[in-house]
Design a protein around this motif. Structure first.
Motif, mmCIF file in Angstrom:
data_model
loop_
_atom_site.group_PDB
_atom_site.id
_atom_site.type_symbol
_atom_site.label_atom_id
_atom_site.label_comp_id
_atom_site.label_asym_id
_atom_site.label_seq_id
_atom_site.Cartn_x
_atom_site.Cartn_y
_atom_site.Cartn_z
ATOM 1 N N THR A 201 0.726 -1.216 0.221
ATOM 2 C CA THR A 201 -0.111 -0.036 -0.069
ATOM 3 C C THR A 201 0.778 1.284 0.131
ATOM 4 O OG1 THR A 201 -1.809 -1.161 1.010
ATOM 5 C CG2 THR A 201 -1.844 1.132 1.396
ATOM 6 N N ARG A 202 1.993 1.151 0.703
ATOM 7 C CA ARG A 202 2.728 2.299 1.104
ATOM 8 C C ARG A 202 3.599 2.491 -0.696
ATOM 9 N NH1 ARG A 202 7.951 2.796 2.436
ATOM 10 N NH2 ARG A 202 8.000 0.758 3.214
ATOM 11 N N TYR A 203 3.745 1.536 -0.999
ATOM 12 C CA TYR A 203 4.585 1.670 -2.623
ATOM 13 C C TYR A 203 3.242 2.120 -3.455
ATOM 14 C CZ TYR A 203 6.429 0.125 -7.134
ATOM 15 O OH TYR A 203 6.828 0.107 -8.490
ATOM 16 N N ARG A 204 2.118 1.562 -3.537
ATOM 17 C CA ARG A 204 1.248 2.123 -4.416
ATOM 18 C C ARG A 204 0.810 3.781 -3.969
ATOM 19 N NH1 ARG A 204 -4.287 0.265 -3.075
ATOM 20 N NH2 ARG A 204 -4.249 1.896 -1.387
ATOM 21 N N ASP A 205 0.834 4.038 -2.869
ATOM 22 C CA ASP A 205 0.323 5.503 -2.725
ATOM 23 C C ASP A 205 1.304 6.425 -2.838
ATOM 24 O OD1 ASP A 205 -2.097 4.233 -1.812
ATOM 25 O OD2 ASP A 205 -1.584 4.503 0.372
ATOM 26 N N THR A 206 2.860 5.750 -2.647
ATOM 27 C CA THR A 206 3.909 6.882 -2.614
ATOM 28 C C THR A 206 4.455 6.795 -4.206
ATOM 29 O OG1 THR A 206 4.579 6.145 -0.471
ATOM 30 C CG2 THR A 206 6.083 7.372 -1.935
ATOM 31 N N VAL A 207 4.684 5.691 -4.789
ATOM 32 C CA VAL A 207 5.364 5.774 -6.188
ATOM 33 C C VAL A 207 4.312 5.426 -7.286
ATOM 34 C CG1 VAL A 207 6.933 4.477 -7.581
ATOM 35 C CG2 VAL A 207 7.047 4.666 -4.829
ATOM 36 N N ASP B 198 12.937 11.334 -6.714
ATOM 37 C CA ASP B 198 12.193 11.785 -5.481
ATOM 38 C C ASP B 198 11.115 10.775 -4.744
ATOM 39 O OD1 ASP B 198 13.608 14.013 -5.378
ATOM 40 O OD2 ASP B 198 12.185 15.224 -6.450
ATOM 41 N N LEU B 199 10.516 10.069 -5.810
ATOM 42 C CA LEU B 199 9.470 9.214 -5.354
ATOM 43 C C LEU B 199 10.060 7.910 -4.527
ATOM 44 C CD1 LEU B 199 7.053 9.191 -8.378
ATOM 45 C CD2 LEU B 199 6.689 10.335 -6.250
ATOM 46 N N VAL B 200 11.269 7.627 -5.152
ATOM 47 C CA VAL B 200 11.767 6.303 -4.604
ATOM 48 C C VAL B 200 12.378 6.601 -3.276
ATOM 49 C CG1 VAL B 200 13.865 4.748 -4.823
ATOM 50 C CG2 VAL B 200 12.292 5.267 -6.967
ATOM 51 N N GLU B 201 13.005 7.849 -3.155
ATOM 52 C CA GLU B 201 13.539 8.258 -2.002
ATOM 53 C C GLU B 201 12.559 8.556 -0.743
ATOM 54 O OE1 GLU B 201 16.333 11.952 0.132
ATOM 55 O OE2 GLU B 201 16.037 11.781 -2.068
ATOM 56 N N GLU B 202 11.298 8.992 -1.149
ATOM 57 C CA GLU B 202 10.257 8.874 -0.312
ATOM 58 C C GLU B 202 9.986 7.531 0.090
ATOM 59 O OE1 GLU B 202 5.564 10.511 0.178
ATOM 60 O OE2 GLU B 202 7.089 11.554 -1.487
ATOM 61 N N LEU C 282 11.736 4.701 0.239
ATOM 62 C CA LEU C 282 12.441 4.134 0.755
ATOM 63 C C LEU C 282 13.048 4.737 1.897
ATOM 64 C CD1 LEU C 282 14.910 3.016 -1.865
ATOM 65 C CD2 LEU C 282 13.573 1.452 -1.094
ATOM 66 N N GLY C 283 12.880 5.962 2.305
ATOM 67 C CA GLY C 283 13.354 6.838 3.400
ATOM 68 C C GLY C 283 14.615 7.154 3.178
ATOM 69 N N ARG C 284 15.245 6.993 2.106
ATOM 70 C CA ARG C 284 16.604 7.354 1.574
ATOM 71 C C ARG C 284 16.940 7.364 0.184
ATOM 72 N NH1 ARG C 284 18.311 2.737 -0.395
ATOM 73 N NH2 ARG C 284 17.466 0.925 0.366
ATOM 74 N N PRO C 285 18.043 8.095 -0.042
ATOM 75 C CA PRO C 285 18.225 8.007 -1.667
ATOM 76 C C PRO C 285 18.416 6.507 -2.052
ATOM 77 C CG PRO C 285 19.401 9.667 -0.667
ATOM 78 C CD PRO C 285 18.896 8.779 0.447
ATOM 79 N N TYR C 286 18.025 6.222 -3.143
ATOM 80 C CA TYR C 286 18.356 4.864 -3.670
ATOM 81 C C TYR C 286 20.104 4.687 -3.891
ATOM 82 C CZ TYR C 286 18.504 7.014 -8.442
ATOM 83 O OH TYR C 286 18.719 7.751 -9.498
ATOM 84 N N ASP C 287 20.372 3.399 -3.754
ATOM 85 C CA ASP C 287 21.786 3.150 -3.976
ATOM 86 C C ASP C 287 21.906 1.766 -4.596
ATOM 87 O OD1 ASP C 287 21.817 1.003 -2.010
ATOM 88 O OD2 ASP C 287 22.010 2.603 -0.417
ATOM 89 N N ASN C 288 23.062 1.229 -5.033
ATOM 90 C CA ASN C 288 23.379 -0.167 -5.351
ATOM 91 C C ASN C 288 23.536 -1.267 -4.624
ATOM 92 O OD1 ASN C 288 26.097 0.426 -4.636
ATOM 93 N ND2 ASN C 288 26.858 0.227 -6.537
ATOM 94 N N ARG C 289 23.450 -0.989 -3.503
ATOM 95 C CA ARG C 289 23.515 -2.149 -2.437
ATOM 96 C C ARG C 289 22.679 -3.550 -2.867
ATOM 97 N NH1 ARG C 289 23.801 1.130 3.053
ATOM 98 N NH2 ARG C 289 22.088 1.936 1.939
ATOM 99 N N ALA C 290 21.554 -3.468 -2.901
ATOM 100 C CA ALA C 290 20.680 -4.472 -3.065
ATOM 101 C C ALA C 290 21.005 -4.982 -4.423
ATOM 102 C CB ALA C 290 19.149 -3.941 -3.271
ATOM 103 N N PHE C 291 21.308 -4.357 -5.380
ATOM 104 C CA PHE C 291 21.879 -4.788 -6.791
ATOM 105 C C PHE C 291 23.187 -5.588 -6.870
ATOM 106 C CE2 PHE C 291 24.079 -4.235 -10.736
ATOM 107 C CZ PHE C 291 23.066 -5.006 -11.665
ATOM 108 N N THR C 292 23.933 -5.351 -5.820
ATOM 109 C CA THR C 292 25.316 -5.811 -5.694
ATOM 110 C C THR C 292 25.141 -7.072 -4.964
ATOM 111 O OG1 THR C 292 26.356 -3.594 -5.624
ATOM 112 C CG2 THR C 292 27.708 -5.475 -4.727
ATOM 113 N N ALA C 293 24.329 -7.248 -3.949
ATOM 114 C CA ALA C 293 23.916 -8.423 -3.296
ATOM 115 C C ALA C 293 23.252 -9.077 -4.264
ATOM 116 C CB ALA C 293 23.050 -8.014 -2.143
#
Length: 68
Positions: free
Chosen positions: A30-36, A47-51, A53-64
Motif C-alpha cells: 500500500t505504501r508503494y502504491r500510494d507513494t510511487v 524523489d518518489l523512490v527516496e520518499e 525508501l526513506g533514503r536515496p536509492y543506491d546499488n547495495r541491493a543490486f550488488t547483493a
C-alpha cells in the motif's frame, strides 16, 4: 543498455523494502502504491523512490543480487 541496467539497480533497491517472506504484505504494498505508483509522472522518479525508501536509492541491493 546503461539505462536499463540503472533501472534494474533502482528496481532491486525498491524490492528490498518488501519482506521476502511475505511479498504480499499489505503495509508495504500500500505504501508503494500510494507513494510511487499514485504519483506517476507528477514528480521526479528519484524523489518518489527516496520518499518510499526513506533514503536515496543506491546499488547495495543490486550488488547483493549479483553476488547471490
Amino acid at each position: 543498455y546503461y539505462t536499463y541496467m540503472w533501472s534494474l539497480v533502482i528496481a532491486k533497491d525498491l524490492f528490498s523494502a518488501f519482506d521476502a517472506g511475505d511479498l504480499f504484505a499489505p503495509e508495504v504494498a500500500t505504501r508503494y502504491r500510494d507513494t510511487v505508483l499514485a504519483a506517476g509522472g507528477s514528480r521526479d522518479a528519484a524523489d518518489l523512490v527516496e520518499e518510499f525508501l526513506g533514503r536515496p536509492y543506491d546499488n547495495r541491493a543490486f550488488t547483493a543480487w549479483l553476488e547471490s
